[in-house]
Design an enzyme around this catalytic site. Structure first.
Site, short mmCIF file in Angstrom:
data_model
loop_
_atom_site.label_atom_id
_atom_site.label_comp_id
_atom_site.label_asym_id
_atom_site.label_seq_id
_atom_site.Cartn_x
_atom_site.Cartn_y
_atom_site.Cartn_z
CE1 TYR A 15 -4.30 -1.24 0.02
CE2 TYR A 15 -3.26 -3.00 1.29
CZ TYR A 15 -4.31 -2.53 0.54
OH TYR A 15 -5.39 -3.33 0.32
CE1 TYR A 142 -8.75 -4.92 1.60
CE2 TYR A 142 -8.58 -5.78 3.84
CZ TYR A 142 -8.03 -5.58 2.59
OH TYR A 142 -6.77 -6.05 2.31
CG ASP A 236 -13.65 -10.94 7.18
OD1 ASP A 236 -12.86 -11.23 8.11
OD2 ASP A 236 -13.30 -10.36 6.14
CE LYS A 265 -6.04 -7.06 9.63
NZ LYS A 265 -7.16 -6.83 8.76
#
Ligand SMILES: *Cc1c(COP(=O)(O)O)cnc(C)c1O
Length: 438
Positions: A15, A142, A236, A265
């Protein structure tokens, strides 16, 4: 040559527009909520290093468990073989996951956890001889950067070059406050239309969309509609899992439970790359067959890596400790008090909180003052020794749970300063990024 300059010669960062980006900050050590740079500066990691860190950096307990695992078994093929860390971790995850989850499928990160869930959902219908073509997702969602995950994510500038390569998805609006009924209607219409394999959603908080939040009540309604129409549901929880929203999983706020849950994560406390997709008995059963073509043909070289599983087990030990639960409660309380204060100030459009996640959205108009408000706020935070990564005009905190009361206060102080910059009460030079390059 400095580390940052050596980096500049060989690394391509995520990114990052490599032509104009400032040189990266070289971090040589971490401890608790703090990161230490090569040039002796200290930063409070208020975004948990891209939302992964739960218990602080270089946590001695996780480090010890990882080291023990490394000396015992670093890795083994996971087809035809198993090992204690993977089994114990799966057992413990199933104990705390939302009701109805019965199997753990390991992968490597959040995107792959989503890919696996999508493949499970699509093949679930194929295996029963009733293939279905459509997936429903939230318009601003996302779910990751691989192709399937991109397909179910927002059609944004980030994915524009790939649009023609992404499978078609039926998008519904995020049911933010006041818009709940519209989303319910949109989903009902799609559900009645048929041919829907699954509905994938970020429960309660859409992270990348800008920490956009919506109520458990409306999500409960959406999941219920799916269940009534035989549509599989995929939560999610890559970002929301492991205490972020105040409960262990965001799905814990709902009556209706998902068929599949995606985790990554915080799964290893932010120590190692690991993904997991859990599935209900119903989903799992659809793959059991004498016909081998009904197998879930998916796997990664490092599936269920023992070291990553050991980190996950250690992180879970820490998460379930009374002290950690108290920290989560304390952060929520501190956020609440700060939210009341900051939302009264000028140029603050909205303040949102869900558990340990706090987002402050500045007025859209503010962005016209600064063509690059985001970069200005980022550099202001870094100058204050606080790592905050604004999403456009939205600043958010997702701290490691070990962040101290005083450290969190320092993060708030930085956001107060940002509000002054945005409202023009305080000057902060626009970062001259090009200066940092030859
Ligand atoms: C970060 C994220 C992902 C992707 O995870 P990666 O590990 O970065 O691939 C997927 N879903 C959600 C909700 C996320 O926040």
């Amino acid at each position: 040559m400095s580390l940052a300059e050596r980096d500049h010669n060989v690394i391509w960062h995520p990114y990052t527009q490599m032509k104009t980006a400032a040189l990266p900050v070289p971090i040589v050590r971490g401890e608790g909520a703090l990161l230490f740079s090569e040039d002796g500066r200290t930063y409070i990691d208020a975004v948990a290093s891209w939302w992964v860190n739960l218990h602080g950096h270089a946590h001695p307990y996780i480090a010890q468990k990882v080291a023990e695992q490394l000396h015992t078994l670093e890795h083994v093929i996971f087809a035809g073989f198993t090992h204690p860390a993977a089994v114990t971790f799966a057992e413990r995850l199933l104990q705390i996951l939302p009701r109805g989850q019965c199997r753990i499928f390991y992968s490597d990160n959040g995107s792959t956890a989503v890919e696996v869930a999508l493949k499970m959902a699509i093949q679930y219908w194929n295996n029963q001889g009733t293939p279905k073509k459509k997936i429903i997702a939230f318009r601003d969602s996302y779910h990751g950067d691989t192709f399937g995950a991109m397909a179910v994510s927002a059609r944004s500038a980030f994915t524009a070059p790939f649009w023609s390569f992404l499978f078609e998805v039926a998008f519904v609006d995020v049911p933010v406050s006041g818009k709940e009924e519209e989303t319910v209607k949109q989903l009902e219409a799609l559900a009645r239309g048929g041919d829907i394999a699954a509905f994938i959603y970020e429960p309660l908080v859409l992270g990348t969309a800008g920490m956009v939040m919506y109520s458990p009540q409306v999500l409960d309604q959406l999941v219920e509609i799916c269940q009534q129409h035989d549509i599989l549901t995929i939560a999610d929880e890559v970002m929301t899992g492991f205490g972020r929203t105040g409960r262990t999983f965001a799905s814990d706020y709902l009556q209706h439970k998902p068929d599949m849950v995606c985790l990554s994560k915080g799964l290893t406390g932010g120590t190692m790359a690991l993904g997991a997709t859990s599935a209900s008995e119903k989903v799992y059963q659809a793959f059991l067959h004498d016909d081998k073509s009904k197998t879930l043909f998916h796997g990664h070289s490092y599936t269920a890596n023992p070291v990553a599983c050991a980190a996950g087990l250690a992180s879970l030990d820490l998460l379930l400790k009374e002290e950690t639960q108290q920290d989560i409660a304390r952060i929520q309380q501190q956020h609440k008090t700060f939210a009341q204060e900051i939302q009264a100030l000028s140029h603050v459009k909205e303040v949102r909180q869900q558990g340990t996640i706090l987002a402050v959205e500045f007025e859209d108009g503010a962005t016209s003052y600064f063509s690059d408000l985001r970069d200005t706020l980022y550099s202001y935070g870094m100058d204050q020794g606080v790592l905050l990564r604004p999403l456009g005009n939205i600043i958010y905190i997702i701290p490691p749970y070990c962040i101290t009361k005083a450290q969190l206060e320092q993060v708030y102080q930085t956001i107060r300063g940002m509000q002054e910059v945005v409202s023009g009460q305080k000057q902060h030079p626009r970062p001259d990024l090009t200066m940092l390059h030859d």
